[in-house]
Scaffold this motif. Structure first.
Motif, PDB file in Angstrom:
ATOM      1  N   GLY A  96       0.786  -1.230   0.000  1.00 21.43           N
ATOM      2  CA  GLY A  96       0.000   0.000   0.000  1.00 21.43           C
ATOM      3  C   GLY A  96       0.816   1.278   0.000  1.00 21.43           C
ATOM      4  O   GLY A  96       0.274   2.354  -0.222  1.00 21.43           O
ATOM      5  N   GLU A  97       2.109   1.181   0.231  1.00 24.82           N
ATOM      6  CA  GLU A  97       2.979   2.370   0.271  1.00 24.82           C
ATOM      7  C   GLU A  97       3.606   2.611  -1.107  1.00 24.82           C
ATOM      8  O   GLU A  97       3.825   1.670  -1.874  1.00 24.82           O
ATOM      9  CB  GLU A  97       4.097   2.185   1.281  1.00 24.82           C
ATOM     10  CG  GLU A  97       3.629   2.145   2.710  1.00 24.82           C
ATOM     11  CD  GLU A  97       3.312   3.514   3.257  1.00 24.82           C
ATOM     12  OE1 GLU A  97       2.402   3.596   4.090  1.00 24.82           O
ATOM     13  OE2 GLU A  97       3.967   4.494   2.841  1.00 24.82           O
ATOM     14  N   HIS A  98       3.895   3.883  -1.395  1.00 20.05           N
ATOM     15  CA  HIS A  98       4.651   4.233  -2.596  1.00 20.05           C
ATOM     16  C   HIS A  98       6.074   4.606  -2.178  1.00 20.05           C
ATOM     17  O   HIS A  98       6.265   5.330  -1.201  1.00 20.05           O
ATOM     18  CB  HIS A  98       4.027   5.405  -3.354  1.00 20.05           C
ATOM     19  CG  HIS A  98       4.854   5.813  -4.531  1.00 20.05           C
ATOM     20  ND1 HIS A  98       4.950   5.037  -5.665  1.00 20.05           N
ATOM     21  CD2 HIS A  98       5.656   6.870  -4.733  1.00 20.05           C
ATOM     22  CE1 HIS A  98       5.780   5.616  -6.514  1.00 20.05           C
ATOM     23  NE2 HIS A  98       6.222   6.743  -5.975  1.00 20.05           N
ATOM     24  N   TYR A  99       7.038   4.130  -2.940  1.00 18.03           N
ATOM     25  CA  TYR A  99       8.451   4.393  -2.645  1.00 18.03           C
ATOM     26  C   TYR A  99       9.080   5.073  -3.855  1.00 18.03           C
ATOM     27  O   TYR A  99       9.213   4.468  -4.911  1.00 18.03           O
ATOM     28  CB  TYR A  99       9.185   3.084  -2.329  1.00 18.03           C
ATOM     29  CG  TYR A  99       8.633   2.437  -1.092  1.00 18.03           C
ATOM     30  CD1 TYR A  99       9.164   2.719   0.153  1.00 18.03           C
ATOM     31  CD2 TYR A  99       7.536   1.582  -1.170  1.00 18.03           C
ATOM     32  CE1 TYR A  99       8.638   2.158   1.301  1.00 18.03           C
ATOM     33  CE2 TYR A  99       6.997   1.011  -0.031  1.00 18.03           C
ATOM     34  CZ  TYR A  99       7.549   1.304   1.196  1.00 18.03           C
ATOM     35  OH  TYR A  99       7.015   0.753   2.334  1.00 18.03           O
ATOM     36  N   HIS A 100       9.450   6.338  -3.683  1.00 21.01           N
ATOM     37  CA  HIS A 100      10.195   7.053  -4.711  1.00 21.01           C
ATOM     38  C   HIS A 100      11.634   7.119  -4.220  1.00 21.01           C
ATOM     39  O   HIS A 100      11.904   7.683  -3.154  1.00 21.01           O
ATOM     40  CB  HIS A 100       9.635   8.454  -4.943  1.00 21.01           C
ATOM     41  CG  HIS A 100      10.332   9.171  -6.055  1.00 21.01           C
ATOM     42  ND1 HIS A 100      10.235   8.761  -7.370  1.00 21.01           N
ATOM     43  CD2 HIS A 100      11.160  10.239  -6.045  1.00 21.01           C
ATOM     44  CE1 HIS A 100      10.967   9.559  -8.123  1.00 21.01           C
ATOM     45  NE2 HIS A 100      11.541  10.466  -7.340  1.00 21.01           N
ATOM     46  N   VAL A 101      12.551   6.512  -4.983  1.00 20.58           N
ATOM     47  CA  VAL A 101      13.944   6.385  -4.544  1.00 20.58           C
ATOM     48  C   VAL A 101      14.847   7.029  -5.593  1.00 20.58           C
ATOM     49  O   VAL A 101      15.273   6.387  -6.556  1.00 20.58           O
ATOM     50  CB  VAL A 101      14.320   4.901  -4.322  1.00 20.58           C
ATOM     51  CG1 VAL A 101      15.745   4.778  -3.801  1.00 20.58           C
ATOM     52  CG2 VAL A 101      13.341   4.238  -3.352  1.00 20.58           C
ATOM     53  N   PRO A 102      15.126   8.330  -5.438  1.00 27.98           N
ATOM     54  CA  PRO A 102      16.006   9.026  -6.377  1.00 27.98           C
ATOM     55  C   PRO A 102      17.482   8.658  -6.171  1.00 27.98           C
ATOM     56  O   PRO A 102      17.905   8.353  -5.049  1.00 27.98           O
ATOM     57  CB  PRO A 102      15.795  10.503  -6.045  1.00 27.98           C
ATOM     58  CG  PRO A 102      14.543  10.551  -5.244  1.00 27.98           C
ATOM     59  CD  PRO A 102      14.484   9.247  -4.520  1.00 27.98           C
ATOM     60  N   LEU A 103      18.226   8.727  -7.244  1.00 26.39           N
ATOM     61  CA  LEU A 103      19.677   8.531  -7.223  1.00 26.39           C
ATOM     62  C   LEU A 103      20.330   9.851  -7.616  1.00 26.39           C
ATOM     63  O   LEU A 103      20.039  10.403  -8.685  1.00 26.39           O
ATOM     64  CB  LEU A 103      20.083   7.430  -8.207  1.00 26.39           C
ATOM     65  CG  LEU A 103      21.578   7.219  -8.445  1.00 26.39           C
ATOM     66  CD1 LEU A 103      22.279   6.746  -7.174  1.00 26.39           C
ATOM     67  CD2 LEU A 103      21.799   6.233  -9.588  1.00 26.39           C
ATOM     68  N   LEU A 104      21.175  10.384  -6.736  1.00 23.88           N
ATOM     69  CA  LEU A 104      21.994  11.558  -7.039  1.00 23.88           C
ATOM     70  C   LEU A 104      23.368  11.023  -7.394  1.00 23.88           C
ATOM     71  O   LEU A 104      24.019  10.379  -6.570  1.00 23.88           O
ATOM     72  CB  LEU A 104      22.068  12.490  -5.834  1.00 23.88           C
ATOM     73  CG  LEU A 104      20.727  12.944  -5.266  1.00 23.88           C
ATOM     74  CD1 LEU A 104      20.943  13.820  -4.046  1.00 23.88           C
ATOM     75  CD2 LEU A 104      19.911  13.659  -6.322  1.00 23.88           C
ATOM     76  N   LEU A 105      23.799  11.258  -8.614  1.00 23.44           N
ATOM     77  CA  LEU A 105      24.979  10.596  -9.167  1.00 23.44           C
ATOM     78  C   LEU A 105      26.020  11.602  -9.623  1.00 23.44           C
ATOM     79  O   LEU A 105      25.691  12.653 -10.176  1.00 23.44           O
ATOM     80  CB  LEU A 105      24.527   9.750 -10.372  1.00 23.44           C
ATOM     81  CG  LEU A 105      25.569   8.970 -11.138  1.00 23.44           C
ATOM     82  CD1 LEU A 105      26.164   7.849 -10.272  1.00 23.44           C
ATOM     83  CD2 LEU A 105      24.934   8.383 -12.404  1.00 23.44           C
ATOM     84  N   ASN A 106      27.289  11.284  -9.375  1.00 26.02           N
ATOM     85  CA  ASN A 106      28.401  12.015  -9.975  1.00 26.02           C
ATOM     86  C   ASN A 106      29.507  11.002 -10.246  1.00 26.02           C
ATOM     87  O   ASN A 106      29.405   9.850  -9.831  1.00 26.02           O
ATOM     88  CB  ASN A 106      28.841  13.205  -9.112  1.00 26.02           C
ATOM     89  CG  ASN A 106      29.500  12.797  -7.826  1.00 26.02           C
ATOM     90  OD1 ASN A 106      30.554  12.174  -7.828  1.00 26.02           O
ATOM     91  ND2 ASN A 106      28.875  13.135  -6.705  1.00 26.02           N
TER      92      ASN A 106
END
Length: 116
Positions: A96-106
């Motif tokens: 039931g949960e939404h997971y937004h998992v951004p990646l900050l990349l360099n």
């Protein structure tokens, strides 16, 4: 109860822009570290650095894994091989949960977090 859902995006912090064209795969497993991973699908980041077509997470999933294939993307922006050819992020989910998992990349570092 509905299943968990997952979304992601990648920001290239070395240039302050979204990372386009990065392949992303999504896998899931049920309870227990001994459970097998099941590949759910793949996508690639769009011009805004987002994957908008990741598949739904099946019922019974407790762990999700996102694998970002960063090597080709990072190699385009540098004259040498990528230091991080891939970034794999594993996290727990609740139905039931939404997971937004951004990646900050360099080129020499990355960070992930649970977004909204």
């Amino acid at each position: 109860m509905s299943t968990a859902s997952v979304s992601t995006h990648i920001l290239d912090t070395s240039i302050g822009r979204p990372a386009q064209g990065v392949p992303v795969s999504l896998s899931a497993r049920g309870a227990g570290n001994e459970a097998e991973w099941t590949a759910l699908g793949t996508s690639a980041t769009d011009a805004d650095g987002r994957c908008k077509d990741l598949p739904a997470v099946p019922p019974g999933t407790t762990h999700v894994r996102l694998c970002f294939e960063t090597e080709a993307y990072l190699s385009v922006h540098r004259d040498e091989a990528a230091f991080f050819p891939e970034v794999t992020v594993t996290f727990t989910v609740t139905p039931g949960e939404h997971y937004h998992v951004p990646l900050l990349l360099n080129p020499f570092g990355y960070s992930v977090y649970r977004g909204s």
